[in-house]
Design a protein around this motif. Structure first.
Motif, PDB file in Angstrom:
ATOM      1  N   PHE A  19     -19.294 -69.950 131.807  1.00  0.00           N
ATOM      2  CA  PHE A  19     -18.643 -71.233 131.575  1.00  0.00           C
ATOM      3  C   PHE A  19     -19.522 -72.127 130.693  1.00  0.00           C
ATOM      4  CE2 PHE A  19     -18.195 -75.658 132.881  1.00  0.00           C
ATOM      5  CZ  PHE A  19     -16.885 -75.873 132.496  1.00  0.00           C
ATOM      6  N   ALA A  20     -20.821 -72.158 131.016  1.00  0.00           N
ATOM      7  CA  ALA A  20     -21.748 -72.993 130.251  1.00  0.00           C
ATOM      8  C   ALA A  20     -21.804 -72.543 128.796  1.00  0.00           C
ATOM      9  CB  ALA A  20     -23.129 -72.951 130.889  1.00  0.00           C
ATOM     10  N   ARG A  22     -19.448 -71.038 127.132  1.00  0.00           N
ATOM     11  CA  ARG A  22     -18.212 -71.446 126.496  1.00  0.00           C
ATOM     12  C   ARG A  22     -18.286 -72.912 126.068  1.00  0.00           C
ATOM     13  NH1 ARG A  22     -12.277 -72.178 128.889  1.00  0.00           N
ATOM     14  NH2 ARG A  22     -13.163 -74.258 129.031  1.00  0.00           N
ATOM     15  N   GLU A  23     -18.809 -73.756 126.969  1.00  0.00           N
ATOM     16  CA  GLU A  23     -18.932 -75.177 126.676  1.00  0.00           C
ATOM     17  C   GLU A  23     -19.857 -75.409 125.486  1.00  0.00           C
ATOM     18  OE1 GLU A  23     -17.498 -78.168 128.210  1.00  0.00           O
ATOM     19  OE2 GLU A  23     -16.232 -76.391 128.299  1.00  0.00           O
TER      20      GLU A  23
END
Lengths: 174, 652
Positions: A19-20, A22-23
């Motif tokens: 997720f990180a 992707r961010e």
């Protein structure tokens, strides 16, 4: 303990990291967009700021799709976008304006130097209407459809590449 | 010159960390004692070099060397020397350097002092510590060089954020970092023990002083930070649940759970897997805390873009360390033989309950802190505020208080509920009396603070109960440590609950000569005058404060203007009484000769920080107690061995 349970912490952590990542890869957009896009214009009635040019009220904006430019004579990017606004006007697009925290003489000078693409200019001395529109700075340009609904917000100065986009948005609003 | 010397020291430290890692890896894989012995001095020198680099940075800050980019961005020659000194870590690069310095020094201390754990496990531990250090040295050297020079030095710097220009900056970050980084030792021990499959009481006993020390530092750091924010920010609050605070609370929660489960492993050889897991989690939380938050990634998603290179670097490091440790855990922990088992109602059982509850609170804080980022990624802007944390974590914390009261009164391995209730008679009576007294004295008020106060009374009694019936002189020091720390929780809880329930707040606009009443105090505005400081000027209100018919005291809150960079800060003025604090803040003039003034009467609020210090003090007593006992046992073992040798000599 079941063996797969032992892998659970790693799996949760991997998910968090994915997720990180992707961010991190997402291009960041720090622009503050108006929550008013898709909604009708707020009600306002601004007095004229220069002689010979009418002021601006909500009623004036209805009937025909148009651009609403938020600008000020003290704003440097507004000078930069002036030629693009002239181009849009030459394409037959009506443009209204709201002058933010400005004076009549300064606006007259600004128009004399940079050209005058505007049909009407409203005098928003204390940014009341600007805030009601959800605009966070100058210059900003809103595309308004015939019913007076805000269909698009352009934040920042209009560059050469933006002219076609804005014209298309205006055409789509007809 | 000094900046270059610092940079060279940093490079050398990084090179030594690489060497330490290779030595340790070879020593562990080949089971080679000679190589293992070489790893120790390397670790010590590496720590020394890191310390040298930090000293060099402090020196350039003290000299106001404006050719160093970091000094220009964060200092100003007119600043008082204390803030030049502390300003060295009041910024991203400097605080990262402080972080790796403490990491290196901690690694050196382990190499120098640790003699209890098996040599091979220790070597693996030093290797892990070197691997962590190497990554963060690389981070500093490649993307956050604190010693970078400017080609065209300006004549002066841009100054330090005025909110940071407070003595708090001198000790708050170093203590907090000592706590964060101290946990790296626990992490390295856990990874080392996993590598050599040597998880047992010896490993727990070796790890315990490090966990305790880190935890004491964390406790002091959080307590000091809370008080600093309380008086400096001028909002009168002592905890704001903001991401940076949560980042320090999460490692503390994990470390608290860890130090209890380490005790079970050290004394009863139970909870092996759980202890290793907590050691990994505790340091992971510290890394997440320091790096994601301090580099600005957490507080705002936008910070990802401010410097994507740094963000990527940090993510890679975190994935390597945390992911690596978790993978090692998953593959190895199954091989670790199960430890001793125990009944549900037992000291161990209560410690497991304590661990689970702490983990749940940790989870709540973690979710509350990260959820806004998750939501932002889904396209919703939201923030998670105090109401969520208080509602979600508050009740669980109160259950934890009950477990904490009961735990120390339980026997190891097996006990009965009946016996426990008998031992808990006095704490239960105290809770009941406190609850009734509160309702009688203050009427029915907010449920959570009310329960908190009543339970605090019960916990206070329960925490000294383990001393009942014992010979106080022969009770080991670490038992006193536990008693004091638990009492500290009760004291702190009472302060939090009392100030939450009974705080009185007044916001007034007053002309000179007028007065207002807040709580038991009457405050009169006597005058406003300008004041000049070292690098600021201020308007100062003179407030006469009178309690009942008592003598009048002067309070002087200020509104300060800093010119470099231009900022206004509120310097609150606080009157501390035995039963609370009067907190005053000077606001703006209203143009008609009146001044905005804000007063709070906060009953018993000081207990929060006093309790925090008691908790830390309890931890310190516990460290001392375990150390003394180890020394005594060692001495006894040596004496016994000598006596045996003596007997054998005579027998021969």
């Amino acid at each position: 303990m079941r063996r797969w349970l032992l892998w659970l912490p790693l799996a949760v952590f991997a998910l968090a990291m994915a997720f990180a990542v992707r961010e991190l890869r997402k291009p960041t957009d720090r622009t503050v967009y108006s929550a008013m896009v898709g909604k009708p214009l707020p009600t306002f009635d601004l007095p004229p700021i220069v002689a010979g040019k009418p002021g601006l009220s909500t009623a004036d904006v209805q009937g025909q799709p148009r651009l609403l430019n938020i600008f000020a004579s003290w704003c440097v990017p507004c000078i930069a976008e002036a030629p693009q606004l002239m181009k849009l006007k030459a394409m037959g697009i009506p443009i209204d304006a709201i002058a933010i925290r400005d004076t009549g003489p300064a606006i007259r000078q600004f128009l004399a130097r940079n050209g005058d693409p505007y049909t009407r200019i409203g005098d928003d001395r204390d940014s009341q209407v600007q805030l009601a529109l959800g605009s966070s700075g100058v210059p900003e340009t809103f595309v308004i459809d015939a019913r007076g609904v805000i269909v698009k917000q352009h934040v920042g100065d209009i560059r050469d590449d933006d002219v076609a986009d804005l014209a298309a948005a205006w055409r789509a609003a007809r | 010159m000094i900046a270059e010397a610092g940079l060279v020291a940093l490079w050398l430290a990084a090179a030594l960390a690489a060497m330490q890692l290779m030595l340790a890896a070879l020593a562990v894989s080949r089971n080679d004692d000679t190589l293992a012995r070489a790893a120790r001095p390397v670790a010590v020198v590496q720590g020394g070099l890191a310390l040298l680099a930090m000293a060099a940075l402090i020196r350039v800050f003290l000299q106001s060397d404006m050719s160093v980019a970091l000094v220009v961005a964060n200092s100003h020659s007119a600043k008082p020397w204390l803030y030049k000194f502390a300003g060295a870590w009041g910024n991203h690069e400097g605080s990262m350097l402080l972080w790796v310095t403490i990491l290196g020094v901690a690694g050196g201390a382990v190499a120098l002092l640790e003699r209890r754990v098996a040599e091979r496990t220790l070597t693996a531990t030093l290797g892990t510590q070197a691997a962590i250090a190497l990554g963060f040295y690389a981070f500093l050297l490649f993307s956050s060089n604190p010693f970078a020079r400017l080609p065209n030095p300006p004549s002066d710097g841009q100054g330090l954020n005025p909110l940071l220009q407070d003595p708090g900056l001198a000790f708050h970050p170093p203590t907090l970092y000592a706590g964060y980084v101290g946990l790296s030792v626990a992490f390295s021990f856990a990874v080392g023990a996993l590598i050599t499959r040597d998880v047992g009481p010896a490993f727990a006993r070796a790890m315990r002083p490090w966990v305790l020390t880190a935890w004491v530092f964390l406790t002091i750091g959080i307590t000091a930070g809370s008080y600093w924010a309380y008086y400096e920010l001028g909002w009168g609050g002592w905890w704001f649940w903001d991401p940076v605070e949560n980042a320090s609370l999460m490692p503390w929660l994990a470390a608290t759970a860890l130090l209890h489960s380490v005790s079970v492993l050290a004394t009863r050889d139970g909870l092996r897997a759980w202890t290793v897991m907590l050691a990994v989690v505790a340091f992971s939380m510290s890394m997440l805390g320091t790096f994601l938050v301090r580099s600005g990634i957490l507080t705002s998603v936008h910070a990802f873009a401010v410097d994507p290179e740094r963000g990527t670097f940090i993510l890679i490091l975190l994935s390597l360390y945390i992911g690596g440790a978790l993978a090692l855990f998953a593959t190895r922990i199954g091989v670790v033989r199960a430890g001793n088992t125990f009944e549900l109602v037992s000291r161990e059982g209560s410690l497991v309950a304590n661990n689970l509850l702490l983990s749940v609170i940790l989870g709540i804080v973690l979710i509350g802190t990260f959820y806004p980022i998750l939501a932002a990624a889904m396209g919703t802007q939201l923030s998670v505020g105090p109401p969520f944390f208080e509602k979600a974590a508050g009740p669980i914390a109160l259950v934890l208080v009950v477990v904490m009261a009961a735990g120390p009164l339980l026997r190891w391995r097996r006990d009965t509920l009946g016996a426990l209730v008998r031992r808990l008679t006095w704490p239960i009576v105290a809770t009941g009396i406190a609850a009734v007294a509160l309702v009688v004295a203050a009427g029915w008020f907010n449920m959570l603070p009310m329960l908190g106060l009543a339970l605090a009374a019960g916990l206070a009694v329960a925490s000294v109960a383990p001393l009942a019936g014992r010979n106080l002189l022969r009770t080991p020091l670490f038992v006193y440590g536990m008693v004091v720390a638990h009492l500290g929780i009760a004291v702190s809880l009472a302060g939090m609950a009392a100030s939450t329930a009974f705080t009185r707040e007044v916001l007034v606009a007053k002309a000179i000569g007028e007065s207002a009443t807040v709580g038991p105090y009457r405050v009169t505005l006597r005058g406003i005058r300008p004041v000049i400081g070292d690098n600021w000027s201020a308007l100062e209100a003179r407030l006469d404060v009178q309690r009942g018919d008592g003598s009048t005291r002067l309070l002087a809150p200020q509104s300060r203007f800093f010119s470099n960079p231009p900022t206004t800060t509120s310097e609150s003025a606080i009157l501390t009484a035995f039963d609370g604090q009067l907190y005053t803040v000077l606001g703006q003039p209203d143009g008609t000769g009146r001044w905005q003034l804000r007063f709070w009467w906060k009953p018993w609020v000081t207990l929060i920080w006093f309790g925090g210090l008691l908790i830390a003090g309890g931890g310190a007593l516990s460290i001392l107690g375990h150390w003394l006992r180890d020394r005594r046992q060692k001495k006894r073992a040596i004496e016994a061995a000598e006596a045996a040798a003596h007997r054998e000599a005579w027998a021969a």
